[in-house]
Design an enzyme around this catalytic site. Structure first.
Site, PDB file in Angstrom:
ATOM      1  N   HIS A   1       0.825  -1.211   0.000  1.00  0.00           N
ATOM      2  CA  HIS A   1       0.000   0.000   0.000  1.00  0.00           C
ATOM      3  C   HIS A   1       0.855   1.255   0.000  1.00  0.00           C
ATOM      4  O   HIS A   1       0.546   2.224  -0.690  1.00  0.00           O
ATOM      5  CB  HIS A   1      -0.894   0.028   1.242  1.00  0.00           C
TER       6      HIS A   1
ATOM      7  N   ARG B   1     -10.488  -4.818 -12.758  1.00  0.00           N
ATOM      8  CA  ARG B   1     -10.112  -6.063 -12.066  1.00  0.00           C
ATOM      9  C   ARG B   1     -11.239  -6.440 -11.103  1.00  0.00           C
ATOM     10  O   ARG B   1     -11.229  -6.038  -9.942  1.00  0.00           O
ATOM     11  CB  ARG B   1      -8.804  -5.868 -11.294  1.00  0.00           C
TER      12      ARG B   1
ATOM     13  N   ARG C   1     -12.942  -7.456 -16.629  1.00  0.00           N
ATOM     14  CA  ARG C   1     -12.263  -8.749 -16.662  1.00  0.00           C
ATOM     15  C   ARG C   1     -12.976  -9.680 -15.695  1.00  0.00           C
ATOM     16  O   ARG C   1     -13.153  -9.341 -14.523  1.00  0.00           O
ATOM     17  CB  ARG C   1     -10.794  -8.602 -16.256  1.00  0.00           C
TER      18      ARG C   1
ATOM     19  N   GLU D   1      -1.929 -13.252 -22.052  1.00  0.00           N
ATOM     20  CA  GLU D   1      -0.945 -13.201 -20.969  1.00  0.00           C
ATOM     21  C   GLU D   1      -0.223 -14.536 -20.786  1.00  0.00           C
ATOM     22  O   GLU D   1       0.532 -14.700 -19.837  1.00  0.00           O
ATOM     23  CB  GLU D   1      -1.607 -12.743 -19.660  1.00  0.00           C
TER      24      GLU D   1
ATOM     25  N   ASN E   1       2.221  -8.250 -17.553  1.00  0.00           N
ATOM     26  CA  ASN E   1       2.763  -8.676 -16.251  1.00  0.00           C
ATOM     27  C   ASN E   1       2.881 -10.200 -16.193  1.00  0.00           C
ATOM     28  O   ASN E   1       3.918 -10.749 -15.826  1.00  0.00           O
ATOM     29  CB  ASN E   1       1.861  -8.224 -15.092  1.00  0.00           C
ATOM     30  N   ASP E   2       1.789 -10.863 -16.574  1.00  0.00           N
ATOM     31  CA  ASP E   2       1.831 -12.322 -16.572  1.00  0.00           C
ATOM     32  C   ASP E   2       2.577 -12.862 -17.786  1.00  0.00           C
ATOM     33  O   ASP E   2       3.305 -13.851 -17.687  1.00  0.00           O
ATOM     34  CB  ASP E   2       0.413 -12.907 -16.530  1.00  0.00           C
TER      35      ASP E   2
ATOM     36  N   ARG F   1       6.499 -13.654 -10.901  1.00  0.00           N
ATOM     37  CA  ARG F   1       6.474 -12.193 -10.757  1.00  0.00           C
ATOM     38  C   ARG F   1       6.493 -11.733  -9.307  1.00  0.00           C
ATOM     39  O   ARG F   1       6.733 -10.566  -9.023  1.00  0.00           O
ATOM     40  CB  ARG F   1       5.254 -11.610 -11.498  1.00  0.00           C
TER      41      ARG F   1
ATOM     42  N   CYS G   1      -2.700  -3.858 -21.104  1.00  0.00           N
ATOM     43  CA  CYS G   1      -3.107  -3.344 -19.792  1.00  0.00           C
ATOM     44  C   CYS G   1      -2.121  -3.753 -18.698  1.00  0.00           C
ATOM     45  O   CYS G   1      -2.345  -3.474 -17.529  1.00  0.00           O
ATOM     46  CB  CYS G   1      -4.526  -3.777 -19.443  1.00  0.00           C
TER      47      CYS G   1
HETATM   48  C1  PEP Z   1      -1.282  -8.671 -16.493  1.00  0.00           C
HETATM   49  O1  PEP Z   1      -1.064  -9.860 -16.220  1.00  0.00           O
HETATM   50  O2  PEP Z   1      -0.509  -7.985 -17.194  1.00  0.00           O
HETATM   51  C2  PEP Z   1      -2.481  -7.982 -15.976  1.00  0.00           C
HETATM   52  C3  PEP Z   1      -2.815  -6.775 -16.367  1.00  0.00           C
HETATM   53  O3  PEP Z   1      -3.233  -8.636 -15.064  1.00  0.00           O
HETATM   54  P1  PEP Z   1      -2.841  -8.794 -13.520  1.00  0.00           P
HETATM   55  O4  PEP Z   1      -1.670  -7.903 -13.241  1.00  0.00           O
HETATM   56  O5  PEP Z   1      -4.077  -8.411 -12.783  1.00  0.00           O
HETATM   57  O6  PEP Z   1      -2.508 -10.241 -13.433  1.00  0.00           O
HETATM   58 MG    MG Z   2      -2.597 -11.127 -15.396  1.00  0.00          MG
END
Ligand code: PEP
Ligand code: MG
Length: 566
Positions: free
Chosen positions: A189, A295, A331, A429, A452-453, A463, A500
């Site tokens: 946070h 999300r 999502r 992803e 990210n994934d 990650r 995203c």
């Molecule tokens: C991602 O995986 O890039 C993504 C946007 O989803 P999250 O970070 O919620 O897994």
């Molecule tokens: Mg993801």
């Protein structure tokens, strides 16, 4: 002396240390006589009421000026009323004769320990909120004043072992030059709030509090995660200049937040916002073109019962109405063994990121999925809803998810309940679906790259695991090559594609993504200004040249160096 930590929010500043020590009292293990237990139970109940009152006042005072902070205190009120905790504490007092303060301490500790076990930092860091509420209850139990409500005359650099959400929320952000802590992940946070206010932050500095003194002058370079203690005159001069540049730069970027996002040659780039809660900053209606990622799992976390269809409907309707005709990409539930639902008994897995998560979890619990889809479709008549499926690995997944969605549509038709014309898309992803993007693009209306994934699966680096952080390379040549192919496939089918993941909000990477052909980026609200500014400084031609160069490079380090100098 130089000390180092993890950079959680960038910036360069010079200032004096304020050591922030929250007096957290750890009660002694103690037991009651039988005749004392009713008094302790009543005391617990009155402390709870006082806590809720204090939280309500904080929430109300912040709701107009800062809805995001106000949301933190709303969440804390829910924790005070948590059903399990409120069965457990009285039971410990009445049956086991635990003293009330000891019962509060221990019962909250059990929840905090359970949250720490969860691999996903976004969930495990929710333990901060429980820790915070416990500290509040104990402070009220001991009738102590709140030292956290500090107001500094001069701006300071806060040094703390740890900062809880309510600490950061109570600080006056204009009086904080930087935040330094011993603990805290980059998704904590403190980090999220620091980033959202543009306050430089260096977290995870080992033994910070044994190195710094109250009022000590320090020079912080949060871009590199370094802190220079008692800087020499030369360093002071250098940091004064760098810090002035940083503040000027931050001001300048803000001016772009409400501008239309265009490249220097006038090509419009659509900017979406990523939302992880139902509270939305009012100006997003104008400064974002869409919600590129909603999300929805935030509705399902930290609660003892699943959100009912009606509750979900109200939440989705509220967001859709707020954004009017702008697309809202909802999502569907992205939960799994790594993100535990307290209301469900989910089996732990050895490799949760490779396990039962996202749409796989929903296939195993179709009722949960169908309830969400039903709530979303019913809400769709109030705006422009797009549905996006996470963790898709194959065409079978897409077809199965569409079948389930169609079965909900059929139910609604039969019940004569109206629903809108909703587009169906996927997150890209997982490498398998990215490599099959030519096939997937024929099967869906749109997609969004979850970098990210995608990065964790492509580089085989968890990650959330700091130990393998060096292998998690967002600028890996394979990332850009794969993204290029995905863009081509979706362009061929004339289907909307966005990104995203965090890469889409990285001002260094943005020109490359545009050069590869992306025209839609979605990001956290705090990144909108700097991304729009970066876009305004680069033409499509230049972006294409940069992308071509990057595609010929061999390593992530080489790419990063090039982007920093471009
Ligand atoms: C991602 O995986 O890039 C993504 C946007 O989803 P999250 O970070 O919620 O897994
Ligand atoms: Mg993801």
């Amino acid at each position: 002396m130089i000390i180092t930590g993890k950079s959680a929010a960038p910036g360069v500043v010079l200032g004096s240390i304020y050591i922030y020590n929250k007096n957290f009292i750890i009660p002694k293990e103690s037991f009651l006589k039988d005749e004392e237990k009713n008094f302790h139970l009543q005391r617990y109940n009155s402390v709870k009421e006082l806590a809720k009152k204090e939280l309500e006042e904080l929430k109300n005072s912040l709701s107009k000026i800062d809805p995001l902070k106000a949301e933190i205190f709303g969440a804390h009120q829910e924790i005070v009323d948590d059903i399990t905790i409120n069965e457990e504490i009285p039971a410990r007092i009445l049956s086991d004769l635990w003293a009330g303060d000891w019962a509060i301490f221990q019962v909250y500790q059990t929840v905090i320990d359970a949250l720490h076990q969860i691999a996903d930092p976004l969930i495990s860091e929710r333990s901060d909120d429980f820790d915070d509420v416990r500290a509040l209850l104990l402070r009220l139990w001991y009738d102590q004043k709140d030292d956290a409500l500090l107001s500094f005359k001069e701006p300071v650099i806060i040094a703390a072992h740890d900062l809880k959400p309510s600490d950061t929320a109570k600080f006056d952000k204009d009086k904080i030059l930087a935040i330094l802590t011993e603990t805290g992940g980059v998704n904590s946070h403190s980090a999220i709030i620091a980033r959202s206010y543009g306050i430089p932050a260096v977290l995870g500095i080992e033994e910070l509090l044994s190195h710094v003194k109250q009022g000590q002058l320090v020079a912080v370079n949060a871009d590199t995660g370094t802190v220079i203690l008692d800087p020499k005159e030369e360093t002071i001069n250098e940091f004064q200049k760098k810090s002035a540049d940083f503040f000027r730069d931050r001001e300048n970027a803000q001016a772009y937040r409400n501008k239309e996002s265009k490249t220097s040659c006038g090509v419009k780039i659509e900017i979406g916002v990523n939302l992880s809660g139902s509270n939305v900053e009012p100006d997003l209606k104008t400064c974002a073109d869409s919600v590129g990622l909603f999300r929805s799992e935030f509705l399902f976390l930290d609660r003892n019962v699943l959100p009912a269809e009606g509750e979900q409907f109200d939440c989705y309707k509220q967001i859709l109405e707020f954004f009017g005709q702008k697309p809202v990409i909802l999502r569907t539930l992205d939960i799994g063994a790594d993100k535990k639902l307290p209301c469900m008994d989910i089996v732990s897995e050895d490799n949760p990121f490779l396990g039962n998560r996202g749409i796989r979890f929903c296939f195993n619990s179709p009722d949960i999925f169908k309830t969400q889809i039903r709530a979303a479709l019913r809400a769709s008549v109030y705006g422009n809803l797009w549905l996006m499926i996470p963790m898709v690995t194959s065409l079978d997944c897409i077809r199965k998810a569409k079948e389930l969605i169609n079965s909900v549509r059929a139910d609604l038709r039969q019940e004569k309940i109206p629903y809108g014309d909703v587009k169906i898309g996927i997150m890209i992803e997982v490498p398998s679906i990215a490599l099959a993007a030519d096939l997937a693009s024929k099967e869906v209306d749109f997609a969004s790259i979850g970098s990210n994934d995608l990065c964790q699966y492509l580089c085989a680096a968890d990650r959330t695991n700091a130990e393998v952080f060096a292998y998690y390379q967002s600028y890996h040549p394979a990332m850009f090559r794969l993204i290029k192919d995905v863009i081509k496939s979706f362009a061929r089918e004339k289907k909307t594609l966005s990104i995203c993941g965090e890469l889409g909000s990285d001002p260094l990477a943005v020109p490359v993504l545009i050069g590869l052909g992306l025209r839609k980026l979605s990001m956290g609200s705090a990144s909108i200004a700097s991304v729009k500014r970066r876009l305004s400084s680069v033409s499509i031609e230049k972006a294409e040249q940069m992308a071509e160069k990057v595609l010929r490079m061999e390593t992530a380090v080489e790419i990063e160096k090039y982007l920093k100098n471009s």
